[in-house]
Motif scaffolding. Structure first.
Motif, PDB file in Angstrom:
ATOM      1  N   LEU A  70     -11.344 -16.384  20.349  1.00 37.33           N
ATOM      2  CA  LEU A  70     -11.699 -17.433  19.806  1.00 37.33           C
ATOM      3  C   LEU A  70     -10.928 -18.556  18.988  1.00 37.33           C
ATOM      4  CD1 LEU A  70     -15.544 -16.191  18.447  1.00 37.33           C
ATOM      5  CD2 LEU A  70     -14.884 -17.521  20.662  1.00 37.33           C
ATOM      6  N   ASN A  71      -9.432 -18.237  19.467  1.00 41.15           N
ATOM      7  CA  ASN A  71      -8.585 -19.061  18.822  1.00 41.15           C
ATOM      8  C   ASN A  71      -7.488 -19.557  19.525  1.00 41.15           C
ATOM      9  OD1 ASN A  71      -8.260 -20.781  16.540  1.00 41.15           O
ATOM     10  ND2 ASN A  71      -6.560 -19.427  15.708  1.00 41.15           N
ATOM     11  N   VAL A  72      -7.071 -18.455  20.469  1.00 40.75           N
ATOM     12  CA  VAL A  72      -5.926 -18.713  21.521  1.00 40.75           C
ATOM     13  C   VAL A  72      -6.507 -18.558  22.797  1.00 40.75           C
ATOM     14  CG1 VAL A  72      -3.987 -18.405  19.663  1.00 40.75           C
ATOM     15  CG2 VAL A  72      -5.230 -16.453  21.040  1.00 40.75           C
ATOM     16  N   PRO A  73      -6.022 -19.360  23.843  1.00 44.21           N
ATOM     17  CA  PRO A  73      -5.282 -20.660  23.479  1.00 44.21           C
ATOM     18  C   PRO A  73      -5.943 -21.852  22.881  1.00 44.21           C
ATOM     19  CG  PRO A  73      -5.805 -20.754  25.893  1.00 44.21           C
ATOM     20  CD  PRO A  73      -6.320 -19.425  25.101  1.00 44.21           C
ATOM     21  N   TYR A  74      -7.186 -21.745  22.977  1.00 50.08           N
ATOM     22  CA  TYR A  74      -7.974 -23.035  22.325  1.00 50.08           C
ATOM     23  C   TYR A  74      -9.326 -22.461  21.435  1.00 50.08           C
ATOM     24  CZ  TYR A  74      -5.169 -26.165  24.878  1.00 50.08           C
ATOM     25  OH  TYR A  74      -4.141 -26.798  25.368  1.00 50.08           O
ATOM     26  N   ASN A  75      -9.493 -22.867  20.280  1.00 50.93           N
ATOM     27  CA  ASN A  75     -10.599 -22.408  19.568  1.00 50.93           C
ATOM     28  C   ASN A  75     -11.932 -23.476  20.117  1.00 50.93           C
ATOM     29  OD1 ASN A  75     -12.323 -23.206  16.946  1.00 50.93           O
ATOM     30  ND2 ASN A  75     -10.913 -21.841  16.034  1.00 50.93           N
ATOM     31  N   PRO A  76     -12.847 -22.945  19.925  1.00 46.53           N
ATOM     32  CA  PRO A  76     -14.219 -23.670  20.615  1.00 46.53           C
ATOM     33  C   PRO A  76     -14.389 -25.141  19.954  1.00 46.53           C
ATOM     34  CG  PRO A  76     -14.906 -21.682  19.484  1.00 46.53           C
ATOM     35  CD  PRO A  76     -13.336 -21.576  19.826  1.00 46.53           C
ATOM     36  N   THR A  77     -14.036 -25.303  18.578  1.00 45.80           N
ATOM     37  CA  THR A  77     -14.099 -26.572  17.974  1.00 45.80           C
ATOM     38  C   THR A  77     -13.175 -27.523  18.396  1.00 45.80           C
ATOM     39  OG1 THR A  77     -12.472 -25.872  16.253  1.00 45.80           O
ATOM     40  CG2 THR A  77     -14.716 -25.116  16.044  1.00 45.80           C
ATOM     41  N   GLU A  78     -12.232 -27.004  19.198  1.00 45.40           N
ATOM     42  CA  GLU A  78     -11.382 -27.949  19.715  1.00 45.40           C
ATOM     43  C   GLU A  78     -12.026 -28.628  21.250  1.00 45.40           C
ATOM     44  OE1 GLU A  78      -6.835 -26.670  18.793  1.00 45.40           O
ATOM     45  OE2 GLU A  78      -8.027 -25.013  19.541  1.00 45.40           O
ATOM     46  N   TYR A  79     -12.756 -27.804  21.946  1.00 40.47           N
ATOM     47  CA  TYR A  79     -13.077 -28.652  23.140  1.00 40.47           C
ATOM     48  C   TYR A  79     -14.734 -28.682  23.052  1.00 40.47           C
ATOM     49  CZ  TYR A  79     -13.980 -23.480  24.115  1.00 40.47           C
ATOM     50  OH  TYR A  79     -14.189 -22.022  24.255  1.00 40.47           O
ATOM     51  N   LEU A  80     -15.559 -28.443  22.353  1.00 38.90           N
ATOM     52  CA  LEU A  80     -16.967 -28.426  22.243  1.00 38.90           C
ATOM     53  C   LEU A  80     -17.245 -29.419  21.134  1.00 38.90           C
ATOM     54  CD1 LEU A  80     -18.649 -25.308  22.940  1.00 38.90           C
ATOM     55  CD2 LEU A  80     -18.692 -27.261  24.468  1.00 38.90           C
ATOM     56  N   ARG A  81     -18.083 -30.460  21.161  1.00 40.56           N
ATOM     57  CA  ARG A  81     -18.685 -31.229  20.153  1.00 40.56           C
ATOM     58  C   ARG A  81     -19.364 -30.406  19.262  1.00 40.56           C
ATOM     59  NH1 ARG A  81     -21.639 -35.170  23.969  1.00 40.56           N
ATOM     60  NH2 ARG A  81     -23.483 -34.476  22.610  1.00 40.56           N
ATOM     61  N   ALA A  82     -19.430 -30.771  18.250  1.00 42.05           N
ATOM     62  CA  ALA A  82     -20.013 -29.772  16.811  1.00 42.05           C
ATOM     63  C   ALA A  82     -21.442 -29.988  17.294  1.00 42.05           C
ATOM     64  CB  ALA A  82     -19.744 -30.434  15.625  1.00 42.05           C
ATOM     65  N   ASP A  83     -22.382 -30.801  17.729  1.00 41.02           N
ATOM     66  CA  ASP A  83     -23.554 -30.579  18.130  1.00 41.02           C
ATOM     67  C   ASP A  83     -23.853 -29.455  19.366  1.00 41.02           C
ATOM     68  OD1 ASP A  83     -22.414 -32.424  19.855  1.00 41.02           O
ATOM     69  OD2 ASP A  83     -24.534 -33.425  20.215  1.00 41.02           O
TER      70      ASP A  83
END
Length: 269
Positions: A206-219
């Protein structure tokens, strides 16, 4: 040679057909328990679970009080329940030893009468499954109902074992990020790693290579946590949804705060 072969055959014949084994290691000598001996313990009984988490319906089991199998465990201990499919649930021993009304049971499958297949799966919850009576009294969440259980072991706390998961130590004790780390341990750690650390092998990091907050809108991320199939549907999906009874809005806010914070604290896998 013939005598040794006959002795081996006699030993195999003495083992119960289809007996399963559960390994328990609380730090003072590992032990292995067989399903046949567990089912015939004096404290084994038949229990009814009105709302079984895994089967999503009422179920009846032959079970033993889980705390009776954890002799030597103390309220401050940290337990990990490891399933054969890679699921690894983190449960504080205090919840098992005194759930304030919630009681943990080790359900034992009879190999002669196996449990049915789980919804949408080809296998059942056996041979061992941790179930709870009155789970609401102790705030037990669905991740603390591990099925297909293979081992129980005492370990150090998560932050000590996996320092790359911990938030910045400079954060205030009551910060949302620190609370979110606690929520992450209860809800996410059973299936996911973070920064390449963790014991579970079911879900992606859930952080590498990308965190879900980096590719999904908060809603959309909120919607995904609440009901993954509503946002991204595929038949083999394993992630359950977490409604407000299991994960409050405040705890979901804290979890997202932790994930956003960890997006700036990446470590190599």
């Amino acid at each position: 040679m013939l005598l040794r072969l006959l002795c081996l055959l006699a030993l195999l014949a003495a083992l119960p057909a289809g007996a399963a084994e559960l390994k328990i290691d609380l730090g003072h000598g590992a032990k292995t328990l067989e399903s046949s001996q567990l089912a015939t313990r004096p404290d084994a009984r038949t229990i009814d679970i009105p709302q079984d988490v895994a089967y999503r319906r009422a179920m009846r089991y032959r079970a033993v009080p889980l705390k009776a199998l954890l002799a030597g465990a103390t309220a401050g201990d940290h337990l990990q329940f490891v399933a054969s499919d890679g699921f690894a649930a983190e449960v504080p021993a205090a919840l098992v030893l005194d759930g304030h009304g919630a009681e943990a049971w080790l359900a034992i499958e009879d190999p002669q009468q196996p449990w049915p297949a789980l919804p949408g799966k080809s296998q059942g919850a056996g041979p061992f499954y941790v179930v709870w009576t009155r789970p609401e009294a102790g705030g037990v969440n669905p991740e603390q109902w591990p099925y297909q259980l293979a081992a129980i072991r005492k370990l150090d706390a998560v932050a000590a074992r996996f320092p790359a998961m911990a938030p910045d130590p400079a954060l205030a004790t009551g910060s949302p990020e620190r609370r979110g780390f606690e929520v992450f341990q209860h809800i996410c750690l059973a299936c996911h790693t973070l920064n390449g650390q963790g014991d579970a092998r079911l879900g992606p990091d859930l952080n590498v290579p990308y965190n879900p907050t980096e590719y999904l809108r908060a809603d959309l991320l909120r919607a995904y946590v609440r009901d993954p199939q509503a946002l991204r549907h595929w038949p083999q999906a394993k992630m359950p949804g977490f409604d407000a009874k299991v994960l409050s809005d405040a705890d979901l806010d804290a979890l997202l705060a932790y994930l956003r914070h960890m997006a700036g604290r990446k470590h190599g896998p």
